[in-house]
Design an enzyme around this catalytic site. Structure first.
Site, PDB file in Angstrom:
ATOM      1  N   CYS A  54      -9.907   5.050  -4.409  1.00 41.94           N
ATOM      2  CA  CYS A  54      -9.419   3.673  -4.418  1.00 41.94           C
ATOM      3  C   CYS A  54      -7.899   3.640  -4.581  1.00 41.94           C
ATOM      4  CB  CYS A  54     -10.086   2.929  -5.566  1.00 41.94           C
ATOM      5  SG  CYS A  54      -9.346   1.330  -5.945  1.00 41.94           S
ATOM      6  N   TRP A  94     -20.190   1.111  -8.422  1.00 44.31           N
ATOM      7  CA  TRP A  94     -19.483   2.321  -8.841  1.00 44.31           C
ATOM      8  C   TRP A  94     -20.337   3.071  -9.864  1.00 44.31           C
ATOM      9  CZ3 TRP A  94     -15.763   3.968  -5.955  1.00 44.31           C
ATOM     10  CH2 TRP A  94     -14.855   3.091  -5.357  1.00 44.31           C
ATOM     11  N   GLU A 154      -6.652  -5.452 -13.591  1.00 46.87           N
ATOM     12  CA  GLU A 154      -5.705  -5.697 -12.499  1.00 46.87           C
ATOM     13  C   GLU A 154      -4.713  -4.534 -12.480  1.00 46.87           C
ATOM     14  OE1 GLU A 154      -3.465  -6.085  -9.739  1.00 46.87           O
ATOM     15  OE2 GLU A 154      -5.049  -7.610  -9.752  1.00 46.87           O
ATOM     16  N   SER A 155      -4.742  -3.743 -11.416  1.00 51.05           N
ATOM     17  CA  SER A 155      -3.983  -2.486 -11.376  1.00 51.05           C
ATOM     18  C   SER A 155      -2.492  -2.676 -11.567  1.00 51.05           C
ATOM     19  CB  SER A 155      -4.259  -1.753 -10.059  1.00 51.05           C
ATOM     20  OG  SER A 155      -3.806  -2.511  -8.942  1.00 51.05           O
ATOM     21  N   TYR A 206      -6.120  -3.152   4.375  1.00 50.05           N
ATOM     22  CA  TYR A 206      -7.482  -3.672   4.279  1.00 50.05           C
ATOM     23  C   TYR A 206      -7.678  -4.874   5.204  1.00 50.05           C
ATOM     24  CZ  TYR A 206      -8.872  -0.601   0.484  1.00 50.05           C
ATOM     25  OH  TYR A 206      -9.207   0.513  -0.251  1.00 50.05           O
TER      26      TYR A 206
END
Length: 345
Positions: A54, A94, A154-155, A206
């Site tokens: 990811c 996942w 939230e990355s 994406y």
């Protein structure tokens, strides 16, 4: 912590847009921060749940690595393919499954782990969310092992708080970069780059690859390569990194997508306009970042290939590219850059 406008996608008419074939990324629901009263900055307290295929997780593992937090922020790695239709819990979840066999290698992937953050060896990321009454299931997750709570998923916000609190969290890096420098001018430059990179490159890949509408795909394709050309021009003055001589958050955010482009996205996301090898300055930048301490170990192209192509209709994973050499070995060779659509000496 101030909100970063490049952390999420506009949700206006999201259902209608999805219905006509556009990929619309959802919004992360957990937005606490290290440094809040409930989540003090302490070594050994925090844990990350990630999947190495990811790119949003890759942002976080990169931050953990370059900031020297490998020993103080623990990590669990999910298998790159999610559960199938035959799983008793359902499909598309996942899973922490270190004994699961990858079709690409015919063996388990050594980076995959059991779930250790909660102390209960949960199998699914969804189970971590369920404990807090949430239906979410996305990765990455920043988890507080002492409080037993999700801090944030939230990355962009996770990597920012790791940077802000790196010293208090127990960084061991001797030459730790400041991903967001204190200089207002640099901050503005990074923010502008972050916004464009997120919209057209990170999320843009994406938009192209998962669109079922030709027009939506074409628009995303054009924006992606337009930005690659602009970044190639930006680097043409000889600067080492996007904003000058030092590695910053803008470089970190760009890297996961470009790392995947030639071996994965060129095919899987239908971004076959050019390879990064065809952009001489971008290729050399990519190799330069890959050579930084900790970066190579923060990602895995085996997981990327397995994760992206293992979800395709027949699950067959391409073995290439092999020319000019296999990846990621190629990232150790900046001299491979070739004259192409964006190439410039």
């Amino acid at each position: 912590m101030t909100k970063d406008v490049s952390t999420e996608e506009d949700q206006t008419e999201a259902a209608r847009r999805r219905a006509r074939g556009e990929f619309v990324r959802g919004v992360s629901g957990f937005r606490h921060a290290i440094g809040d009263p409930d989540f003090p900055a302490e070594p050994g307290r925090y844990h990350l749940f990630v999947a190495l295929n990811c790119p949003w997780c890759h942002r976080v593992t990169l931050a953990r690595a370059v900031l020297g937090l490998q020993d103080s922020v623990t990590l669990d790695v999910a298998f790159p393919n999610r559960t199938g239709e035959d799983d008793p819990a359902g499909p598309n979840l996942w899973e922490f499954a270190p004994r699961r066999v990858a079709s690409l290698t015919g063996a388990p992937l050594p980076e995959c782990t059991t779930e250790t953050g909660t102390g209960d060896s949960l199998r699914l990321a969804k189970e971590i969310y369920r404990r807090e009454g949430s239906d979410e299931q996305s990765l990455p997750v920043l988890y507080d092992k002492i409080a037993g709570r999700i801090v944030n998923n939230e990355s962009a916000e996770i990597l920012r708080m790791l940077d802000t609190h790196a010293e208090a969290l127990g960084s061991t890096a001797q030459d730790r970069p400041a991903l967001m420098p204190e200089d207002p001018g640099q901050q503005a430059a990074i923010a502008a780059l972050n916004e464009r990179i997120y919209v057209t490159i990170n999320n843009g890949a994406y938009k192209a690859g998962f669109s079922s509408d030709q027009g939506v795909y074409a628009k995303a394709f054009a924006a992606y390569f337009e930005t690659l050309g602009a970044l190639e021009e930006l680097l043409s003055d000889g600067r080492a990194f996007l904003t000058g001589g030092t590695f910053t958050e803008a470089d970190l955010r760009l890297f996961p997508t470009l790392y995947r482009h030639d071996p994965v996205y060129y095919l899987r996301m239908k971004l076959n306009g050019a390879h990064i090898l065809d952009y001489q300055n971008l290729w050399r930048w990519l190799c330069r970042v890959h050579a930084l301490d900790g970066v190579a170990g923060a990602g895995s192209l085996v997981h990327c290939r397995q994760g992206y192509f293992g979800r395709s209709w027949n699950t067959v994973v391409p073995l290439g590219p092999m020319v000019p050499m296999p990846y990621p070995d190629a990232y150790a060779h900046p001299e491979l850059a070739r004259q192409g659509p964006g190439g410039r000496t």
